[in-house]
Design a protein around this motif. Sequence first.
Motif, PDB file in Angstrom:
ATOM      1  N   ARG A   1      52.571  56.997  18.456  1.00  0.00           N
ATOM      2  CA  ARG A   1      53.292  58.032  19.199  1.00  0.00           C
ATOM      3  C   ARG A   1      54.753  57.619  19.396  1.00  0.00           C
ATOM      4  N   LEU A   2      54.955  56.359  19.739  1.00  0.00           N
ATOM      5  CA  LEU A   2      56.314  55.847  19.923  1.00  0.00           C
ATOM      6  C   LEU A   2      57.084  55.886  18.608  1.00  0.00           C
ATOM      7  N   LEU A   3      56.464  55.416  17.538  1.00  0.00           N
ATOM      8  CA  LEU A   3      57.162  55.349  16.258  1.00  0.00           C
ATOM      9  C   LEU A   3      57.506  56.734  15.722  1.00  0.00           C
ATOM     10  N   VAL A   4      56.581  57.680  15.876  1.00  0.00           N
ATOM     11  CA  VAL A   4      56.858  59.040  15.415  1.00  0.00           C
ATOM     12  C   VAL A   4      57.992  59.651  16.231  1.00  0.00           C
ATOM     13  N   ALA A   5      57.953  59.450  17.553  1.00  0.00           N
ATOM     14  CA  ALA A   5      58.995  60.012  18.418  1.00  0.00           C
ATOM     15  C   ALA A   5      60.366  59.443  18.076  1.00  0.00           C
ATOM     16  N   ILE A   6      60.425  58.137  17.860  1.00  0.00           N
ATOM     17  CA  ILE A   6      61.702  57.498  17.558  1.00  0.00           C
ATOM     18  C   ILE A   6      62.195  57.874  16.165  1.00  0.00           C
ATOM     19  N   SER A   7      61.272  57.985  15.209  1.00  0.00           N
ATOM     20  CA  SER A   7      61.679  58.226  13.822  1.00  0.00           C
ATOM     21  C   SER A   7      62.239  59.624  13.603  1.00  0.00           C
ATOM     22  N   VAL A   8      61.999  60.551  14.534  1.00  0.00           N
ATOM     23  CA  VAL A   8      62.566  61.901  14.401  1.00  0.00           C
ATOM     24  C   VAL A   8      63.592  62.178  15.498  1.00  0.00           C
ATOM     25  N   GLY A   9      63.882  61.178  16.314  1.00  0.00           N
ATOM     26  CA  GLY A   9      64.809  61.354  17.423  1.00  0.00           C
ATOM     27  C   GLY A   9      66.261  61.204  17.003  1.00  0.00           C
ATOM     28  N   PRO A  10      67.167  61.314  17.954  1.00  0.00           N
ATOM     29  CA  PRO A  10      68.599  61.266  17.648  1.00  0.00           C
ATOM     30  C   PRO A  10      69.082  59.921  17.116  1.00  0.00           C
ATOM     31  N   HIS A  11      68.291  58.867  17.304  1.00  0.00           N
ATOM     32  CA  HIS A  11      68.702  57.543  16.833  1.00  0.00           C
ATOM     33  C   HIS A  11      67.944  57.124  15.575  1.00  0.00           C
ATOM     34  N   LYS A  12      67.357  58.098  14.888  1.00  0.00           N
ATOM     35  CA  LYS A  12      66.527  57.785  13.723  1.00  0.00           C
ATOM     36  C   LYS A  12      67.309  57.121  12.588  1.00  0.00           C
ATOM     37  N   ASP A  13      68.627  57.321  12.543  1.00  0.00           N
ATOM     38  CA  ASP A  13      69.428  56.746  11.460  1.00  0.00           C
ATOM     39  C   ASP A  13      69.982  55.364  11.787  1.00  0.00           C
ATOM     40  N   ALA A  14      69.747  54.892  12.992  1.00  0.00           N
ATOM     41  CA  ALA A  14      70.220  53.553  13.357  1.00  0.00           C
ATOM     42  C   ALA A  14      69.477  52.502  12.538  1.00  0.00           C
ATOM     43  N   ASP A  15      70.164  51.444  12.160  1.00  0.00           N
ATOM     44  CA  ASP A  15      69.570  50.424  11.294  1.00  0.00           C
ATOM     45  C   ASP A  15      68.292  49.837  11.882  1.00  0.00           C
ATOM     46  N   ALA A  16      68.312  49.533  13.180  1.00  0.00           N
ATOM     47  CA  ALA A  16      67.139  48.916  13.808  1.00  0.00           C
ATOM     48  C   ALA A  16      65.927  49.835  13.733  1.00  0.00           C
ATOM     49  N   VAL A  17      66.161  51.128  13.937  1.00  0.00           N
ATOM     50  CA  VAL A  17      65.071  52.104  13.872  1.00  0.00           C
ATOM     51  C   VAL A  17      64.594  52.248  12.434  1.00  0.00           C
ATOM     52  N   GLN A  18      65.530  52.425  11.518  1.00  0.00           N
ATOM     53  CA  GLN A  18      65.179  52.606  10.108  1.00  0.00           C
ATOM     54  C   GLN A  18      64.371  51.425   9.577  1.00  0.00           C
ATOM     55  N   GLN A  19      64.815  50.222   9.884  1.00  0.00           N
ATOM     56  CA  GLN A  19      64.157  49.033   9.350  1.00  0.00           C
ATOM     57  C   GLN A  19      62.730  48.894   9.864  1.00  0.00           C
ATOM     58  N   THR A  20      62.548  49.096  11.168  1.00  0.00           N
ATOM     59  CA  THR A  20      61.213  48.916  11.731  1.00  0.00           C
ATOM     60  C   THR A  20      60.270  50.024  11.290  1.00  0.00           C
ATOM     61  N   VAL A  21      60.735  51.261  11.332  1.00  0.00           N
ATOM     62  CA  VAL A  21      59.886  52.376  10.909  1.00  0.00           C
ATOM     63  C   VAL A  21      59.515  52.222   9.440  1.00  0.00           C
ATOM     64  N   ARG A  22      60.471  51.801   8.615  1.00  0.00           N
ATOM     65  CA  ARG A  22      60.187  51.601   7.196  1.00  0.00           C
ATOM     66  C   ARG A  22      59.162  50.493   6.987  1.00  0.00           C
ATOM     67  N   ARG A  23      59.273  49.421   7.746  1.00  0.00           N
ATOM     68  CA  ARG A  23      58.300  48.326   7.618  1.00  0.00           C
ATOM     69  C   ARG A  23      56.898  48.804   7.970  1.00  0.00           C
ATOM     70  N   VAL A  24      56.790  49.582   9.044  1.00  0.00           N
ATOM     71  CA  VAL A  24      55.480  50.098   9.448  1.00  0.00           C
ATOM     72  C   VAL A  24      54.917  51.018   8.371  1.00  0.00           C
ATOM     73  N   ARG A  25      55.757  51.918   7.868  1.00  0.00           N
ATOM     74  CA  ARG A  25      55.288  52.883   6.872  1.00  0.00           C
ATOM     75  C   ARG A  25      54.956  52.198   5.549  1.00  0.00           C
ATOM     76  N   ASP A  26      55.748  51.213   5.169  1.00  0.00           N
ATOM     77  CA  ASP A  26      55.461  50.480   3.933  1.00  0.00           C
ATOM     78  C   ASP A  26      54.139  49.723   4.050  1.00  0.00           C
ATOM     79  N   TYR A  27      53.911  49.130   5.215  1.00  0.00           N
ATOM     80  CA  TYR A  27      52.658  48.401   5.423  1.00  0.00           C
ATOM     81  C   TYR A  27      51.469  49.361   5.381  1.00  0.00           C
TER      82      TYR A  27
END
Length: 214
Positions: A112-138
Amino acid sequence: MVRESGAAPAAAGSSSQDNILNAARALIGEKGYDGMAISDLSAQSGLPPSSIYYHFGNKFGVLAALLERTFEEMHGLFPNPTSFDDLPPLERLEAWFTAACRSLDQRPDYLRLLVAISVGPHKDADAVQQTVRRVRDYAHASWVDALTPIFAPNGGKNNQALVEQLAVLGRALTDGLSVTNSFDGMSYSSQVEPFVALIRGLAEQRRATAKRKR
């Protein structure tokens, strides 16, 4: 004696960071990231704002640390398909997906947290992109691992392409369930049987098609 006296502040610092991150997770779930203020974090964690700034620098630093911790926790919580290698391919998929959904049912706030953050206003920030990508890649790699013995045990470009497509579908299913779980209370585990039935039906259809072509 020197080592003991030096250990206490480290433990206290770690505990303070955990308290702040736990508070942030609860507040983001309740108010969203933009609705969470440092004063809210202070009240929720029971720590002064100075402690939050000391450990994380600013509010976005809290978010970055929370995402990193969430990834580590999800990585530890999620089963690996190889844990079920003693089972036939379809049963292996079902056992892995069942275990994964049980884990998500225990901690629905993770996705729920990851989905909310990944579509939120800070979704393009490097920290968000990197972590969300790691989760999705895994997650994607786990789906590929679970599906390959069923649809591409001997490789083959078309078979591997199908596995990739189904892995995307599986990932999308869990993403969507995070929303359904939040609004309707539907458990992740409730969708194991219908999804496995879908995969089983597709596998049987492909086997029947292959036999007709021989």
